[in-house]
Design a protein around this motif. Structure first.
Motif, short mmCIF file in Angstrom:
data_model
loop_
_atom_site.label_atom_id
_atom_site.label_comp_id
_atom_site.label_asym_id
_atom_site.label_seq_id
_atom_site.Cartn_x
_atom_site.Cartn_y
_atom_site.Cartn_z
N PHE A 156 10.38 32.16 84.87
CA PHE A 156 10.13 30.72 85.31
C PHE A 156 9.31 29.65 84.55
O PHE A 156 9.22 28.57 84.74
N GLY A 166 15.03 26.13 87.12
CA GLY A 166 15.50 26.64 88.45
C GLY A 166 15.84 28.03 88.47
O GLY A 166 17.02 28.62 89.08
N LEU A 204 3.32 30.47 94.95
CA LEU A 204 4.68 30.33 94.66
C LEU A 204 5.29 28.91 94.82
O LEU A 204 6.23 28.40 94.39
N GLU A 205 4.39 28.26 95.74
CA GLU A 205 4.95 26.53 95.95
C GLU A 205 4.70 25.91 94.51
O GLU A 205 5.40 25.47 93.93
N ARG A 214 14.89 28.62 95.96
CA ARG A 214 14.14 27.54 96.59
C ARG A 214 13.41 27.58 98.00
O ARG A 214 12.82 26.96 98.54
N THR A 215 14.40 28.49 98.78
CA THR A 215 13.59 28.74 100.34
C THR A 215 13.42 30.11 100.38
O THR A 215 12.36 30.64 101.01
N LEU A 273 13.82 30.14 90.33
CA LEU A 273 13.38 30.74 91.46
C LEU A 273 14.08 30.31 92.95
O LEU A 273 14.73 29.14 92.67
N ASP A 325 9.05 25.29 87.54
CA ASP A 325 10.12 26.09 87.39
C ASP A 325 11.29 25.16 87.13
O ASP A 325 12.26 24.80 87.85
N ARG A 367 7.24 27.08 92.01
CA ARG A 367 8.64 26.30 92.19
C ARG A 367 8.54 24.95 91.58
O ARG A 367 9.39 24.43 90.98
N ARG A 368 7.27 24.26 91.55
CA ARG A 368 7.19 22.75 91.20
C ARG A 368 7.35 23.01 89.44
O ARG A 368 7.61 21.91 88.95
#
Length: 234
Positions: free
Chosen positions: A165, A210, A200-201, A214-215, A212, A207, A204-205
């Motif tokens: 990531f 892409g 985790l949030e 997304r949901t 990881l 990453d 994701r920001r």
């Protein structure tokens, strides 16, 4: 008198004492060591050696090893574990390349802290220092890559681990910008780290490539071992 016991890590015929305040080897450390592949007679620098796992194994393979760490407890552990396993490792206290100013190596390697840290969550205690890689995870790796050309011999190589990531394409671009030829030495799916779920949030920001979901909650993360080869190889 304390009664804390002694934590030992046994791997590949070696025994490592893991003192309080120093992180024990984990899955990423084992992948890193399996991939490193040093040769007898090479001069090796490990940055952020921890308990000295890679440093001791490299010394057993016949390399001349300098191992550094920012924690005095880790430097003491490196020295003790080298002695315990019958090898010589030059363990030095200091940050990044500061302990080896003016020196050059055939191999520079690191399995560094690279977990992205959300703003306002920074800590400077030893447990946090073993994981935190700054807001985007690159705080230490950027310095290692930037300083590598000045500390590598012609044809030498920089080897480091990477969470997917953080971005393999990003890593390649950083190595190329430093004048090093990038390649992937190994990749492996590993259990997603517990600390990663807490962040985790934020992961994701940052990453950008892409990697990881997304949901859904990720169950695994890809770990890579990358190499940057300096000019001058035969």
């Amino acid at each position: 008198m304390t009664d804390e016991g002694v934590l030992l890590f046994v791997w590949r015929g070696c025994v490592f004492r893991v003192p309080p305040g120093v992180q024990p080897p984990k899955a990423g450390s084992l992948l890193f060591c399996r991939t490193l592949g040093v040769r007898p007679g090479e001069r090796v620098l490990e940055i952020g050696s921890g308990v000295g796992l890679a440093a001791v194994l490299a010394a057993r393979a016949g390399a001349s090893v300098v191992a550094t760490d920012v924690l005095p407890e880790a430097v003491a552990a490196i020295r003790a574990n080298a002695l315990l396993n019958g090898v010589s490792v030059d363990a030095r206290l200091g940050d990044c390349y500061a302990p080896v100013a003016g020196e050059r190596f055939d191999v520079i390697c690191t399995n560094p802290p690279q977990m992205p840290t959300p703003p306002g969550r920074e800590r400077d205690d030893p447990a946090a220092a073993a994981d935190n890689g700054g807001p985007d995870g690159w705080a230490i790796l950027d310095r290692v890559i930037a300083g590598a050309p000045a500390h590598l011999r012609p044809g030498g190589r920089l080897v480091f681990s990477l969470f997917a990531f953080l971005g393999p394409k990003t890593a390649f671009a950083k190595l190329e910008a430093a004048g090093l030829r990038p390649s992937v030495l190994a990749r492996e799916l590993q259990p997603f780290p517990r600390l990663g779920y807490e962040r985790l949030e934020h992961l994701r920001r940052v990453d950008a490539e892409g990697t990881l979901p997304r949901t859904e909650l990720p169950r695994t993360v890809e770990r890579l071992v990358l190499q940057g080869l300096a000019p001058g190889a035969a």
